[in-house]
Design an enzyme around this catalytic site. Structure first.
Site, PDB file in Angstrom:
ATOM      1  N   HIS A 292      43.210 -17.140  89.334  1.00  0.00           N
ATOM      2  CA  HIS A 292      42.333 -17.286  90.498  1.00  0.00           C
ATOM      3  C   HIS A 292      41.406 -16.082  90.534  1.00  0.00           C
ATOM      4  O   HIS A 292      41.852 -14.947  90.607  1.00  0.00           O
ATOM      5  CB  HIS A 292      43.136 -17.370  91.794  1.00  0.00           C
ATOM      6  CG  HIS A 292      42.279 -17.636  92.993  1.00  0.00           C
ATOM      7  ND1 HIS A 292      42.055 -18.905  93.483  1.00  0.00           N
ATOM      8  CD2 HIS A 292      41.564 -16.799  93.788  1.00  0.00           C
ATOM      9  CE1 HIS A 292      41.263 -18.843  94.536  1.00  0.00           C
ATOM     10  NE2 HIS A 292      40.942 -17.572  94.741  1.00  0.00           N
ATOM     11  N   CYS A 293      40.105 -16.349  90.477  1.00  0.00           N
ATOM     12  CA  CYS A 293      39.114 -15.277  90.428  1.00  0.00           C
ATOM     13  C   CYS A 293      38.533 -15.048  91.820  1.00  0.00           C
ATOM     14  O   CYS A 293      37.854 -15.929  92.357  1.00  0.00           O
ATOM     15  CB  CYS A 293      38.006 -15.625  89.433  1.00  0.00           C
ATOM     16  SG  CYS A 293      36.755 -14.325  89.274  1.00  0.00           S
TER      17      CYS A 293
END
Length: 372
Positions: free
Chosen positions: A199-200
């Site tokens: 998850h960025c």
């Protein structure tokens, strides 16, 4: 109310029923619970029903936290669960802030390039260098903007929530839904992601099957843009730094406010691009290595543990999604013919990746099926 003999018979029957799957530690626990009241019976002044209730409650309480699968990883996850929850919560709510920060920083560099650097280039460089800087700079800017927009707005891919005949390898413990191969649960998005990488927060989105190419291309072209600014602006940075440096032996040159702002803008641009270029360049190289191996960031951790586990048994682990370095890149970039290296790699392209993210059988034999 159970009598003493009835309670002991119940504990003995429970002990016999759990023998086939209880480890020795649980059997020893039950024996201790069963025998401890008998040992202290002569010197204990508590009524029989209280001793029986205490023994029963001890078995119940100990059964709540005992698990034959408990290991150091489970204990670590349980202890740090509040920390993980806090990080997920903060990342979820500050994702928009991170996206705005990226847009502001990139926009500031673009403004400096147009307002400060472009006039200098037009007045001092030869026509050939002017054409090079204008063409390359605008191409790089278009690639950065396009891939960042697609990475943030493209869904990473989710497994179907309705009943279907899709193949799956496990059941998610949090979604209570079947998980196809290479699918993992994201605690921030609170759902399962197809071919999840991570998850960025800078995208405010998960990096998964349908937007991983956009994420990697954004990192790659932003790194190239930073390197371009650092190399082409090195002399300008040195001149601006020397101009602002105070020298007490000679009087300061009569710089105007506009000149000082130009010098500070050049220093800001060079420091920011050099810092981001180093950090983002390392991240880009790491993801390039993972793509060459046919694995994601999560699969890298899983495959390393599986390799160690099979090595102890004298066996070798082989990644089932590794089709060779060149084929891995072709699958990742969606290259099916020679012209795609131009139209799908060097130019903005919104083509979808191979497969639907639910099955991974488009390369049944590990050989070069794409003569590109």
């Amino acid at each position: 109310m159970l009598t003493g003999s009835q309670f002991h018979r119940w504990v003995y029957a429970y002990h016999r029923c759990r023998m086939r799957w209880c480890p020795s530690s649980v059997l020893h626990l039950l024996r201790c619970v069963r025998l401890r009241p008998c040992i202290k019976r002569g010197r204990s002044r508590l009524p029989v029903w209280m001793r029986e209730m205490w023994a029963y409650m001890s078995v119940v309480v100990r059964s709540l936290y005992f698990n034959s699968l408990t290991d150091s990883d489970v204990v670590f996850d349980s202890v740090f669960e509040p920390v993980f929850w806090t990080v997920d919560y903060v990342t979820r709510w500050f994702g928009t802030v991170f996206v705005c920060l990226v847009v502001i920083l990139v926009s500031s560099i673009v403004l400096i390039a147009y307002i400060v650097l472009l006039p200098l280039v037009l007045n001092t460089y030869s026509p050939a260098w002017i054409v090079w800087h204008v063409c390359y700079g605008h191409w790089n800017l278009v690639m950065i903007a396009f891939h960042y927009y697609k990475a943030t707005n493209t869904s990473p891919g989710y497994p179907p929530t309705e009943k279907s005949d899709m193949p799956f390898v496990a059941v998610c413990k949090k979604c209570i839904m079947p998980k196809p191969a290479r699918t993992h649960h994201c605690g921030i998005c609170n759902r399962c992601i197809l071919k999840m990488d991570h998850h960025c927060p800078w995208l405010n989105n998960c990096v998964g099957h349908f937007n991983q190419r956009y994420f990697f291309s954004f990192c790659l072209f932003l790194t190239l843009g930073c390197v371009y600014c650092v190399i082409s602006g090195r002399n300008l940075f040195l001149d601006a730094y020397n101009a602002l440096e105070t020298n007490y032996q000679t009087p300061a040159p009569p710089y105007t406010f506009r000149d000082r702002m130009i010098h500070k803008s050049i220093i800001y641009m060079w420091v920011l691009t050099s810092t981001v270029g180093v950090a983002l360049g390392a991240l880009t190289i790491w993801h390039a290595v993972l793509i060459s191996r046919g694995e994601t960031s999560i699969e890298r951790h899983i495959n390393s543990k599986e390799t160690q586990r099979l090595a102890k048994r004298g066996r070798v682990y082989k990644n089932p999604y590794h089709y060779g370095r060149l084929n891995n890149w072709k699958v990742f970039l969606g290259v099916e013919k020679r012209s795609h290296w131009l139209t799908r790699v060097l130019l903005p392209s919104g083509h979808t990746p191979h497969s639907d993210g639910l099955t991974w059988d488009f390369f049944p034999v590990k050989k070069d099926l794409m003569p590109v």
